[in-house]
Design a protein around this motif. Structure first.
Motif, PDB file in Angstrom:
ATOM      1  N   ILE A  19       8.483 -24.404 -26.412  1.00  9.02           N
ATOM      2  CA  ILE A  19       8.098 -23.380 -25.436  1.00  9.02           C
ATOM      3  C   ILE A  19       7.392 -24.048 -24.271  1.00  9.02           C
ATOM      4  N   PHE A  20       7.671 -23.576 -23.073  1.00  8.95           N
ATOM      5  CA  PHE A  20       6.898 -24.031 -21.934  1.00  8.95           C
ATOM      6  C   PHE A  20       6.857 -22.942 -20.867  1.00  8.95           C
ATOM      7  N   ARG A  21       5.813 -23.009 -20.076  1.00  6.08           N
ATOM      8  CA  ARG A  21       5.669 -22.123 -18.929  1.00  6.08           C
ATOM      9  C   ARG A  21       6.205 -22.846 -17.696  1.00  6.08           C
ATOM     10  N   LEU A  22       6.950 -22.147 -16.849  1.00  6.96           N
ATOM     11  CA  LEU A  22       7.404 -22.768 -15.625  1.00  6.96           C
ATOM     12  C   LEU A  22       6.179 -23.190 -14.819  1.00  6.96           C
ATOM     13  N   PRO A  23       6.061 -24.472 -14.494  1.00  2.49           N
ATOM     14  CA  PRO A  23       4.842 -24.953 -13.846  1.00  2.49           C
ATOM     15  C   PRO A  23       4.616 -24.389 -12.454  1.00  2.49           C
ATOM     16  N   VAL A  24       5.712 -24.018 -11.765  1.00  2.00           N
ATOM     17  CA  VAL A  24       5.611 -23.422 -10.430  1.00  2.00           C
ATOM     18  C   VAL A  24       6.419 -22.131 -10.434  1.00  2.00           C
ATOM     19  N   ASN A  25       5.764 -21.005 -10.159  1.00  3.21           N
ATOM     20  CA  ASN A  25       6.483 -19.735 -10.161  1.00  3.21           C
ATOM     21  C   ASN A  25       7.568 -19.704  -9.087  1.00  3.21           C
ATOM     22  N   PRO A  26       8.761 -19.199  -9.418  1.00  4.25           N
ATOM     23  CA  PRO A  26       9.794 -19.017  -8.388  1.00  4.25           C
ATOM     24  C   PRO A  26       9.302 -18.036  -7.320  1.00  4.25           C
ATOM     25  N   GLU A  27       9.767 -18.229  -6.103  1.00  4.65           N
ATOM     26  CA  GLU A  27       9.379 -17.310  -5.039  1.00  4.65           C
ATOM     27  C   GLU A  27       9.959 -15.926  -5.280  1.00  4.65           C
ATOM     28  N   THR A  28      11.139 -15.859  -5.878  1.00  2.00           N
ATOM     29  CA  THR A  28      11.762 -14.575  -6.193  1.00  2.00           C
ATOM     30  C   THR A  28      12.369 -14.628  -7.590  1.00  2.00           C
ATOM     31  N   LEU A  29      12.477 -13.476  -8.219  1.00  2.00           N
ATOM     32  CA  LEU A  29      13.148 -13.341  -9.516  1.00  2.00           C
ATOM     33  C   LEU A  29      14.326 -12.405  -9.305  1.00  2.00           C
ATOM     34  N   GLU A  30      15.533 -12.941  -9.390  1.00  2.00           N
ATOM     35  CA  GLU A  30      16.739 -12.136  -9.168  1.00  2.00           C
ATOM     36  C   GLU A  30      17.276 -11.637 -10.500  1.00  2.00           C
ATOM     37  N   ILE A  31      17.265 -10.321 -10.684  1.00  2.00           N
ATOM     38  CA  ILE A  31      17.768  -9.692 -11.901  1.00  2.00           C
ATOM     39  C   ILE A  31      18.984  -8.849 -11.528  1.00  2.00           C
ATOM     40  N   VAL A  73       0.396 -25.545  -8.922  1.00  2.00           N
ATOM     41  CA  VAL A  73       0.870 -25.747 -10.294  1.00  2.00           C
ATOM     42  C   VAL A  73       0.012 -24.914 -11.240  1.00  2.00           C
ATOM     43  N   LEU A  74       0.653 -24.182 -12.163  1.00  2.00           N
ATOM     44  CA  LEU A  74      -0.046 -23.178 -12.967  1.00  2.00           C
ATOM     45  C   LEU A  74      -0.412 -23.617 -14.377  1.00  2.00           C
ATOM     46  N   VAL A  75       0.220 -24.656 -14.901  1.00  2.00           N
ATOM     47  CA  VAL A  75      -0.003 -25.024 -16.296  1.00  2.00           C
ATOM     48  C   VAL A  75      -1.207 -25.945 -16.421  1.00  2.00           C
ATOM     49  N   PRO A  76      -1.894 -25.950 -17.585  1.00  2.00           N
ATOM     50  CA  PRO A  76      -3.081 -26.796 -17.777  1.00  2.00           C
ATOM     51  C   PRO A  76      -2.722 -28.262 -17.953  1.00  2.00           C
ATOM     52  N   GLU A  77      -3.750 -29.111 -17.907  1.00  2.00           N
ATOM     53  CA  GLU A  77      -3.541 -30.549 -18.058  1.00  2.00           C
ATOM     54  C   GLU A  77      -3.334 -30.942 -19.515  1.00  2.00           C
ATOM     55  N   THR A  78      -3.900 -30.164 -20.436  1.00  2.00           N
ATOM     56  CA  THR A  78      -3.775 -30.474 -21.856  1.00  2.00           C
ATOM     57  C   THR A  78      -3.314 -29.230 -22.617  1.00  2.00           C
ATOM     58  N   ARG A  82       0.936 -27.849 -21.616  1.00  2.00           N
ATOM     59  CA  ARG A  82       0.499 -28.777 -20.570  1.00  2.00           C
ATOM     60  C   ARG A  82       1.653 -29.108 -19.624  1.00  2.00           C
ATOM     61  N   LEU A  83       1.284 -29.679 -18.476  1.00  2.00           N
ATOM     62  CA  LEU A  83       2.289 -30.081 -17.506  1.00  2.00           C
ATOM     63  C   LEU A  83       3.062 -31.289 -18.015  1.00  2.00           C
ATOM     64  N   LEU A  84       4.409 -31.154 -18.069  1.00  2.00           N
ATOM     65  CA  LEU A  84       5.270 -32.243 -18.504  1.00  2.00           C
ATOM     66  C   LEU A  84       5.778 -33.024 -17.287  1.00  2.00           C
ATOM     67  N   LYS A  85       6.370 -34.168 -17.563  1.00  2.00           N
ATOM     68  CA  LYS A  85       7.037 -34.898 -16.493  1.00  2.00           C
ATOM     69  C   LYS A  85       8.316 -34.154 -16.124  1.00  2.00           C
ATOM     70  N   PRO A  86       8.747 -34.239 -14.849  1.00  2.00           N
ATOM     71  CA  PRO A  86       9.925 -33.466 -14.418  1.00  2.00           C
ATOM     72  C   PRO A  86      11.144 -33.656 -15.308  1.00  2.00           C
ATOM     73  N   PHE A  87      11.446 -34.900 -15.713  1.00  2.00           N
ATOM     74  CA  PHE A  87      12.644 -35.128 -16.522  1.00  2.00           C
ATOM     75  C   PHE A  87      12.472 -34.606 -17.949  1.00  2.00           C
TER      76      PHE A  87
END
Length: 232
Positions: A19-31, A73-78, A82-87
């Motif tokens: 599970i992970f939270r998107l670190p940067v919220n999208p500007e829009t959510l298209e449904i 960036v919205l996720v915590p450091e630990t 926590r924030l993962l590396k992009p890859f």
């Protein structure tokens, strides 16, 4: 009373094994939710419209996986989220796609007040990953830009056939992403929404648990640790 509205997007796999939270919220959510009606022309009547079942919900997200901790960036450091590396985000999504199993998409709006915290989850559904496109941002920052397309997933399974007096009948079975236990033992920090989301796969079913166990509203904010409750 001060109120702060925070929105979050979460992706999970295999009953929250990943599970992970998107670190940067999208500007829009298209449904995208559309029907599949068809028009026909009938002599002496003209055009008529036949309404059909709606198509499966589609969601499109576009954002970045950041290579550094920007102010947005919205996720915590630990911790687990926590924030993962992009890859690492890219590899996790690619692994989920290869498994050919659905993921769960959750969009949450958290309304935080000075003395209490309430949560509202307008979107929480099982989905398949239809496409995942990504690229390195221009420059040397190392950020990854991505576009993620999801489609609602309906759980299903083949129903066994029984022959009764020469007629074939099917036994309907409810499919899902987990087999819920009959009881649950309360732990520190538990609340009914969290239990329903974790065990039943749908946080909105917390009221069923409350009604089944005759839990008063006054007890919802502080459930007794160690108490065993029944699950629907």
């Amino acid at each position: 009373m001060n109120t702060h509205q925070e929105y979050g997007f979460f992706l999970s796999y295999n009953n929250m094994e990943d599970i992970f939270r998107l670190p940067v919220n999208p500007e829009t959510l298209e449904i995208k939710e559309v029907g599949e009606g068809k028009s026909y022309t009938i002599i002496d009547l003209g055009e008529i419209n036949a309404i059909s079942y709606p198509k499966l919900t589609e969601i499109t997200l576009e954002s970045i996986f950041p290579a550094q901790r920007y102010p947005f960036v919205l996720v915590p450091e630990t911790g687990k989220n926590r924030l993962l590396k992009p890859f690492e985000y890219v590899e996790m999504i690619k692994k989920w796609m290869t498994s050919r199993r659905p993921i769960r998409f959750v969009f949450s709006g958290l309304e935080t007040r000075e003395s209490a915290q309430t949560s509202d989850l307008p979107v929480s559904m099982a989905m398949s990953i239809e496409s995942f496109n990504w690229k390195l941002s221009a420059g040397t920052s190392g950020d990854i830009e991505y576009s993620l397309s999801l489609k609602k997933y309906v759980f299903y399974q083949a129903a066994p056939v029984k022959v009764v007096k020469g007629a074939a009948k099917t036994q309907q079975q409810r499919a899902g992403d987990r087999k819920a236990p009959a009881v649950y033992k309360l732990k520190a920090g538990d609340n009914l929404w969290r239990i329903a989301q974790k065990v039943l796969g749908d946080g909105s079913r917390w009221k069923e648990i409350q009604k089944l166990n005759d839990i008063p509203d006054s007890e919802l904010r502080k459930l007794p640790v160690g108490k065993t409750i029944k699950l629907p």
